[in-house]
Write a protein that holds these residues in place. Structure first.
Motif, PDB file in Angstrom:
ATOM      1  N   TYR A 139      73.062  26.599  29.064  1.00 61.31           N
ATOM      2  CA  TYR A 139      72.022  27.603  29.385  1.00 61.31           C
ATOM      3  C   TYR A 139      72.270  28.728  30.324  1.00 61.31           C
ATOM      4  O   TYR A 139      71.233  29.542  30.392  1.00 61.31           O
ATOM      5  N   ASP A 170      67.298  20.975  32.042  1.00 56.21           N
ATOM      6  CA  ASP A 170      68.541  21.810  31.863  1.00 56.21           C
ATOM      7  C   ASP A 170      68.528  22.412  33.425  1.00 56.21           C
ATOM      8  O   ASP A 170      69.995  23.349  33.792  1.00 56.21           O
ATOM      9  N   GLN A 226      59.110  28.209  31.375  1.00 56.74           N
ATOM     10  CA  GLN A 226      59.924  27.382  29.810  1.00 56.74           C
ATOM     11  C   GLN A 226      61.254  26.425  29.591  1.00 56.74           C
ATOM     12  O   GLN A 226      60.445  26.216  28.382  1.00 56.74           O
ATOM     13  N   ASP A 227      61.234  26.064  30.772  1.00 53.84           N
ATOM     14  CA  ASP A 227      62.385  24.932  30.432  1.00 53.84           C
ATOM     15  C   ASP A 227      62.319  23.661  31.829  1.00 53.84           C
ATOM     16  O   ASP A 227      61.396  23.817  32.103  1.00 53.84           O
ATOM     17  N   ARG A 228      62.785  22.872  31.255  1.00 50.06           N
ATOM     18  CA  ARG A 228      63.068  21.641  31.963  1.00 50.06           C
ATOM     19  C   ARG A 228      63.995  21.715  33.504  1.00 50.06           C
ATOM     20  O   ARG A 228      65.349  21.390  33.598  1.00 50.06           O
ATOM     21  N   ARG A 286      59.304  16.368  37.252  1.00 45.74           N
ATOM     22  CA  ARG A 286      59.717  18.074  36.448  1.00 45.74           C
ATOM     23  C   ARG A 286      58.784  19.239  37.581  1.00 45.74           C
ATOM     24  O   ARG A 286      57.912  19.040  37.820  1.00 45.74           O
ATOM     25  N   ARG A 335      70.571  32.496  29.569  1.00 42.90           N
ATOM     26  CA  ARG A 335      69.880  32.340  30.714  1.00 42.90           C
ATOM     27  C   ARG A 335      69.898  34.292  32.053  1.00 42.90           C
ATOM     28  O   ARG A 335      69.142  35.197  32.117  1.00 42.90           O
ATOM     29  N   ALA A 365      62.399  29.974  34.483  1.00 41.08           N
ATOM     30  CA  ALA A 365      62.946  28.981  34.169  1.00 41.08           C
ATOM     31  C   ALA A 365      61.744  27.209  34.306  1.00 41.08           C
ATOM     32  O   ALA A 365      61.578  26.571  33.473  1.00 41.08           O
TER      33      ALA A 365
END
Lengths: 435, 75
Positions: A231, A171, A260-262, A197, A235, A257
């Motif tokens: 995305y 994301d 919650q996200d990649r 990540r 946001r 982020a």
């Protein structure tokens, strides 16, 4: 893929397929937004009349030219520049130097000043600056949005960053580099998993932690982000509704982020050597002076002469630099220096210095280890050492700068490392022109 | 001996002006020559293309030249 044939000058004819151009699709579908509204107050007198991205650098450029050149060289040709603080010289530079994009082909450098599009205010925080232009982003309909600062010196191919973003199905992808732990509190610091990540992000932490494999270094965000456009817009809308938010990418958008996200990290390395690549935050007078001085080296880390990755700019129309008089004791010369067009060194010595356009150094003067911005005039019998002289300053005959720091402190600005900054205001020269 | 690079005016070695590589080592002739060699060896002709962004061939003989920063219109 298309079949093709190669063969000329007697070489064997070989059939093969064209290489794929998938990264071209990524860069073409990207909108770059350059955040250029900041003042850069740590640069002192250099930013009292202009925004930091408009500060001259490297003889004939301005700082923002690096981010913009990186975009164009990477194939990202849809660019918005978000301006706010004292933007006139920046806007002028962009219109004179960056007006070559072809609108007919979908290319542009567009100015996005704070204009009360979503509410009645100025840009508050980096995320709010982008949010206030959300309708413009939607209208351009990009697949990816590349967020950049306009105030750093580096050469980066954003194509690689976009390729990483897509490969990881991220994301957000954050360009990052290792910084010494002692400097880490000035950056957004990340923790990452083995696959890249991001699992932790803290903006300007008071006590940053080192990297597991290099405890003396921390992994710092460079303020360069690739977002998947949908995305990002989602946001930003959420963030705009949060009254507790400071509407800042580093403080609000990224920490959330990461939870919650990649979010993935893309280390900024020299693609040939794999070593840490050149990147400078010229945010202080000392770092600004040092980065200019580095360019003078025989083999500088930042190669401005590389025709494969040119740094574009707007240059004044002026004749070539001239060095006059060749008499003993009155020889006009410059050594270990960069001297721009329109300069005249008349019976004076310039050593290990950068002279921007239309600088004049008059008889029997000596300029060493200094950066002279455009249109500076150094009168006769001056001695200038380890100084940055702001645009348009006229130094009277016999002026001595950089020899006695105590005396300099009374008249000028002297940095912790002993660099003296001289501006027209400090010389009581009230000049009405654009810096 | 001090290392030299392209921005050092003394660095350029004398080149045969008649050869393709003598004109400009990163030019189109050079690119096509390497693509042809790659293809002849049964490899994908990827030199200096955008495939370099995802290259996993550390032993490629052209790696240094290929990975040099290269503006989009030079690829």
């Amino acid at each position: 893929m298309n079949a093709n044939t190669c063969g000329r000058n007697g070489t064997a004819r070989v059939s093969f397929h064209f290489p794929e151009r998938f990264v071209s699709a990524l860069t073409r579908d990207t909108l770059a937004l350059v955040l250029a509204g900041g003042r850069g107050s740590r640069l002192g007198g250099l930013t009292t009349e202009r925004a930091k991205p408009a500060v001259p650098f490297g003889g004939n450029m301005r700082i923002i030219d690096f981010a913009l050149s990186n975009c164009v060289n990477s194939g990202v040709r849809r660019i918005g520049v978000l301006t706010q603080y004292k933007a006139h010289s920046l806007i002028r530079h962009l219109s004179l130097g960056w007006g070559f994009m072809r609108g007919e082909l979908g290319e542009f450098v567009e100015l996005l000043p704070a204009q009360q599009r979503t509410d009645g205010g100025w840009y508050i925080g980096t995320a709010n600056a982008v949010y206030q232009n959300i309708d413009i982003i939607r209208a351009h309909d990009p697949r990816f949005v590349l967020i950049l600062g306009g105030d750093h010196i580096y050469k980066m191919d954003y194509g690689g960053l976009l390729a990483t973003h897509v490969e990881q199905q991220a994301d957000v992808t954050v360009a990052c580099m290792e910084v010494p732990l002692a400097d880490a509190c000035a950056f957004g610091i990340m923790e990452i998993e083995p696959d890249g990540r991001v699992c932790g992000f803290e903006e300007k932490p008071a006590a940053p932690s080192g990297m597991p494999e290099q405890p003396d270094f921390a992994l710092a965000s460079m303020g360069i982000y690739v977002f998947t456009a949908d995305y990002l817009l989602d946001r930003l809308r959420q963030d705009s509704l949060n009254p507790a938010s400071e509407h800042d990418f580093g403080k609000d958008i990224l920490p959330l982020a990461v939870q919650q996200d990649r979010v993935f990290a893309a280390p900024f390395r020299d693609p040939k050597t794999g070593a840490r690549a050149y990147w400078r935050d010229v945010g202080t007078l000392d770092s600004y002076w040092a980065a200019n001085m580095e360019l003078i080296g025989v083999v500088p880390e930042l190669d401005l002469f590389d025709t494969q990755w040119p740094i574009r700019t707007h240059q004044v129309q002026a004749p070539p630099a001239k060095f006059v008089f060749d008499d003993e004791g009155r020889r006009g010369m410059a050594v270990d220096s960069m001297v721009c067009n329109g300069c005249i060194v008349s019976g004076a010595l310039v050593r290990h210095s950068v002279l921007f356009s239309r600088v004049r150094v008059e008889e029997s003067s000596r300029v060493t280890d200094s950066v002279l911005l455009p249109e500076v005039v150094v009168g006769p019998d001056c001695h200038i050492h380890k100084a940055v002289i702001e645009t348009g300053c006229r130094l009277a005959a016999g002026t001595v700068i950089g020899v006695d720091p105590e005396q300099d402190r009374q008249r000028f600005e002297v940095s912790p490392a002993g660099v003296t900054l001289v501006t027209p205001e400090m010389l009581q020269q009230n000049l009405d022109y654009i810096r | 001996m001090r290392a030299r690079r392209s921005n050092d005016s003394r660095a350029a070695p004398p080149q045969d002006p008649a050869s393709d590589s003598g004109r400009q080592s990163s030019g189109s002739a050079r690119r096509w020559q390497i693509w042809a060699q790659q293809a002849a060896a049964g490899q994908r002709p990827c030199f200096a293309s955008e495939l370099r962004f995802t290259c996993r061939e550390p032993d490629c003989p052209w790696r240094d030249e290929c990975q040099h920063l290269r503006a989009e219109w030079h690829r």
